[in-house]
Design an enzyme around this catalytic site. Structure first.
Site, mmCIF file in Angstrom:
data_model
loop_
_atom_site.group_PDB
_atom_site.id
_atom_site.type_symbol
_atom_site.label_atom_id
_atom_site.label_comp_id
_atom_site.label_asym_id
_atom_site.label_seq_id
_atom_site.Cartn_x
_atom_site.Cartn_y
_atom_site.Cartn_z
ATOM 1 N N ASN A 180 -12.165 -3.356 1.259
ATOM 2 C CA ASN A 180 -10.756 -3.445 2.301
ATOM 3 C C ASN A 180 -11.400 -3.841 3.581
ATOM 4 O O ASN A 180 -11.848 -4.982 3.809
ATOM 5 C CB ASN A 180 -9.868 -2.238 2.178
ATOM 6 C CG ASN A 180 -8.831 -2.061 3.346
ATOM 7 O OD1 ASN A 180 -8.361 -3.281 3.337
ATOM 8 N ND2 ASN A 180 -8.694 -1.204 3.895
ATOM 9 N N GLU A 181 -11.636 -2.796 4.495
ATOM 10 C CA GLU A 181 -12.072 -2.822 5.818
ATOM 11 C C GLU A 181 -13.484 -2.631 5.907
ATOM 12 O O GLU A 181 -13.724 -1.236 6.199
ATOM 13 C CB GLU A 181 -11.204 -2.444 6.957
ATOM 14 C CG GLU A 181 -9.861 -2.963 7.030
ATOM 15 C CD GLU A 181 -8.824 -2.395 8.147
ATOM 16 O OE1 GLU A 181 -9.305 -1.208 8.246
ATOM 17 O OE2 GLU A 181 -7.982 -2.799 8.599
ATOM 18 N N GLU A 238 0.731 -1.256 -0.109
ATOM 19 C CA GLU A 238 0.007 0.022 -0.134
ATOM 20 C C GLU A 238 0.891 1.462 -0.187
ATOM 21 O O GLU A 238 1.969 1.251 0.602
ATOM 22 C CB GLU A 238 -0.946 -0.065 1.136
ATOM 23 C CG GLU A 238 -1.518 1.251 1.461
ATOM 24 C CD GLU A 238 -2.755 1.310 2.495
ATOM 25 O OE1 GLU A 238 -2.700 0.552 3.281
ATOM 26 O OE2 GLU A 238 -3.651 2.034 2.279
ATOM 27 N N CYS A 265 -6.510 0.907 3.435
ATOM 28 C CA CYS A 265 -7.548 2.199 3.327
ATOM 29 C C CYS A 265 -7.368 3.017 1.898
ATOM 30 O O CYS A 265 -8.493 3.781 1.734
ATOM 31 C CB CYS A 265 -7.182 2.951 4.754
ATOM 32 S SG CYS A 265 -7.441 2.435 6.026
HETATM 33 O O1 AHR Z 1 -2.030 -1.582 6.978
HETATM 34 C C1 AHR Z 1 -2.292 0.120 7.371
HETATM 35 C C2 AHR Z 1 -3.886 0.002 7.292
HETATM 36 O O2 AHR Z 1 -4.267 -0.748 8.215
HETATM 37 C C3 AHR Z 1 -4.532 -0.241 5.938
HETATM 38 O O3 AHR Z 1 -4.671 0.608 5.037
HETATM 39 C C4 AHR Z 1 -5.613 -0.584 6.468
HETATM 40 O O4 AHR Z 1 -6.570 -1.376 5.785
HETATM 41 C C5 AHR Z 1 -5.664 -0.885 7.850
HETATM 42 O O5 AHR Z 1 -6.548 -0.286 8.710
#
Ligand code: AHR
Length: 651
Positions: free
Chosen positions: A374-375, A49, A240
């Site tokens: 994602n989350e 990321e 994120c």
């Molecule tokens: O890995 C850092 C962040 O942690 C990622 O972007 C997210 O998916 C999680 O909250």
């Protein structure tokens, strides 16, 4: 106590403390007769990321910040002097309309030009070559010229090259500059050396020596570190940043492909997520976009795993459904998913397959899976996931869809998420956990209890967070112990990826991270070596490993799993000793013919749980490998306190 002998033994026991623990041998049985579940090739992977300057200023080797003058403050990262004007009329690239006009400063003794500060400096190595390129044009008929200079931290020029601009049309120019010395905190200067005006856009500087020598390339040491992990799967581009703080700023893969100069800039949410680590100059140029990320997957031998927006803006940052795309309007998002599969795999006669071919990769990237969201949590998610599943399944019935169970490894939202994913028959469920060492140790049995009939597990983000969130040995050892539980449960755990991957020592927002770097050096954390030991020793099948019929999940601090590698024809034993004592262990390989065998023994250990690898001390804790000779069908070992041990035995 009637028996005086017992009394003596008791007193002796108390007096000797841990030495008596040492005396107890653990008899571990490995069932070689009946190899167990297959272990997926994707089992141990990586997750990339753009956080901590992981892409721009990190893996992506571009050295110029705000190269297209598209940051909200057009000259952020630049210092201009003399007669410099930012313009947008008749631009070279419609998605990136800003450019600079450099004109005569009005007096021969005055100067026009601009300096770029790079990412935490423009950093070069002595005798290395750097490719400077720029798009330029002449607004008038006369040729014009610039000088490109490397400036050190004390404002001395130490290398330079001239460039003549000779066209009224926008055109790309480039020149190679050799650095005459090493400089970490330098700048790049563009100096107008003519009285004639010129326009400049997309100012770029790369080391010539990138990963695989590509011009729009990646930093060689960082890409090599990924390759050396032997990752089975490569999850990207977030995290994120996939979701966006609002939907406008979500990661849109279509903006990240095509000619690099015309890729639309996006903000990076990690600029402002933690106000105590605020980076106003953190944007996503998308210079390393989906094409480059697919190409990297291929280079490092990992299955690509893109994550796409499901139409929910980051749920941590938005507390009302108004931030999200209504389910009735989700079709364009679903189309993005379908088009992405076509971009990766489609025939070159298809719209998106053709773009891939035009970018230099006519062959398919052989994409097999995708994560939607994602989350995400709550009912907002399944109702949006559903149209994706329908459309993808209808067009690509064998394609794997990964759903999410949200940001926590347990709790109401997690349970709800999993139940929904089961109901919807997601192929895999993405779980995330950032927890302390104790959690990792006590959860090594986490997957023993999972339903074998439901979706498979993808531990898409995990990392052990010790007290001060450093990449210390304690966190690495806890992860190593915990990961025996992944392997033991390979029938349900199909893949896992540590997070985050990269961090710039000056530009981090989140720690711990797997690989740290500055502009010239990088260092593999102890956690990296755990991932590498697993990644290089995946095996093909689980071998049941028990003591007194029970898996080793913390008895006397021991955690163990074993695998058979049918291809390499070897047995792989992994065992962590998290206790403070030496542990005597005897492995017996049931069903293995007694014979003399060779192999290797690798140990990762430290007396200091807080020790970490740093740029200045990169080898503080690294694995040490020696030869191993085995006779018969048993192996007697003494495991050092606080150690992770890996043995391979040739069959
Ligand atoms: O890995 C850092 C962040 O942690 C990622 O972007 C997210 O998916 C999680 O909250």
């Amino acid at each position: 106590m009637k028996n005086p002998k017992s009394l003596v033994l008791l007193i002796f026991s108390i007096a000797m403390g841990s030495q008596l623990i040492f005396a107890q041998t653990h008899n571990i049985q490995v069932d070689f007769k009946k190899p167990g579940s297959p272990i997926q090739k994707t089992m141990y992977g990586i997750f990339f990321e753009d956080i901590n300057y992981g892409a721009d200023g990190g893996l992506y080797a571009e050295m110029i910040k705000n190269r297209s003058f598209e940051f909200p403050q057009s000259l952020l990262g630049w210092t201009s002097f003399g007669n410099v004007e930012v313009r947008t009329d008749d631009p070279a690239f419609p998605n990136n309309p800003h450019y600079v006009r450099l004109s005569y400063p009005g007096h021969d003794e005055k100067r026009t030009g601009l300096d770029n500060e790079g990412f935490f400096g423009v950093s070069v190595k002595k005798d290395a070559d750097y490719r400077f390129s720029v798009w330029a044009r002449l607004p008038e008929d006369e040729n014009s010229s610039i000088r490109i200079e490397f400036i050190d931290s004390e404002s001395n020029i130490f290398s330079s090259q001239k460039l003549t601009i000779d066209s009224k049309e926008w055109k790309k120019y480039q020149v190679i500059i050799k650095a005459s010395k090493t400089e970490l905190k330098g700048r790049l200067r563009i100096f107008l050396t003519s009285k004639n005006t010129l326009d400049l856009d997309h100012v770029s500087l790369f080391p010539v020596d990138t990963w695989k020598g590509r011009e729009n390339g990646l930093r060689k040491d960082l890409a090599q570190a990924l390759y050396d992990l032997h990752p089975g799967v490569f999850r990207f581009p977030g995290g994120c940043i996939v979701e966006g703080t609002d939907l406008n700023t979500r990661y849109q893969w279509k903006n990240s492909v095509g000619p690099v100069e015309n890729r639309k800039l996006n903000e990076n949410r990690w600029e402002y997520t933690f106000p105590n680590r605020f980076f106003p100059d953190y944007f996503q140029s998308y210079g390393m976009g989906f094409f480059e990320l697919f190409q990297l997957s291929e280079d490092i031998g990992a299955e690509p795993l893109p994550v796409i927006s499901c139409g929910l803006a980051c749920q941590f940052q938005n507390h009302s459904d108004k931030a999200n795309v209504p389910v009735s309007e989700i079709q364009p998002y679903v189309q993005d998913a379908l088009d992405l599969i076509e971009f990766a795999n489609g025939n070159v006669t298809t719209k998106w397959g053709k773009l891939r071919a035009d970018m230099g990769h006519p062959a398919s990237f052989n994409l097999k899976m995708m994560a939607v969201g994602n989350e995400q949590w709550g009912s907002l998610y399944p109702e949006r996931l559903e149209p994706f599943m329908k459309a993808i399944r209808a067009k690509y019935p064998n394609f794997k869809i990964i759903g999410t169970a949200g940001p926590s490894p347990d709790g109401k939202d997690f349970d709800y998420g999993w139940a929904q994913m089961k109901k919807m028959k997601a192929d895999l469920v993405d779980e995330h956990y950032y927890r302390d060492p104790q959690w990792f140790l006590s959860n090594a049995n986490r997957y023993d209890k999972y339903d074998r009939k439901g979706p498979k597990v993808f531990a898409g983000e995990y990392a052990c967070h010790p007290k001060n969130r450093i990449n210390n040995f304690e966190s690495a050892l806890s992860e190593a112990a915990f990961m025996t539980g992944f392997e033991r449960n390979a029938d349900v755990v199909y893949q896992c990826t540590y997070a985050p991957l990269f961090a710039h020592v000056q530009g981090w927002q989140w720690k711990p991270d797997l690989i740290w770097f500055d502009n010239l050096r990088s260092v593999q954390s102890v956690n990296y070596y755990v991932q590498q030991l697993y990644g290089m020793n995946v095996g093909t099948n689980v071998l049941t490993t028990v003591e007194d019929k029970l898996p080793l999940e913390g008895q006397d601090g021991l955690y163990a799993s074993s695998a058979l590698d049918k291809n390499k024809k070897e047995i792989i034993l992994k065992i962590a000793n998290t206790s403070d004592a030496v542990q005597k262990v005897t492995y017996t390989f049931n069903g293995l013919k007694a014979a003399g065998r060779t192999g290797t023994q690798t140990v990762l250990k430290s007396d200091n749980l807080d020790l970490e690898n740093t740029l200045d001390n990169p080898n503080a804790v690294i694995p040490v490998t020696k030869d191993l000779n085995v006779s018969g069908n048993t192996l007697e070992l003494e495991l050092a306190p606080k150690s992770f041990n890996l043995y391979t035995i040739k069959l």
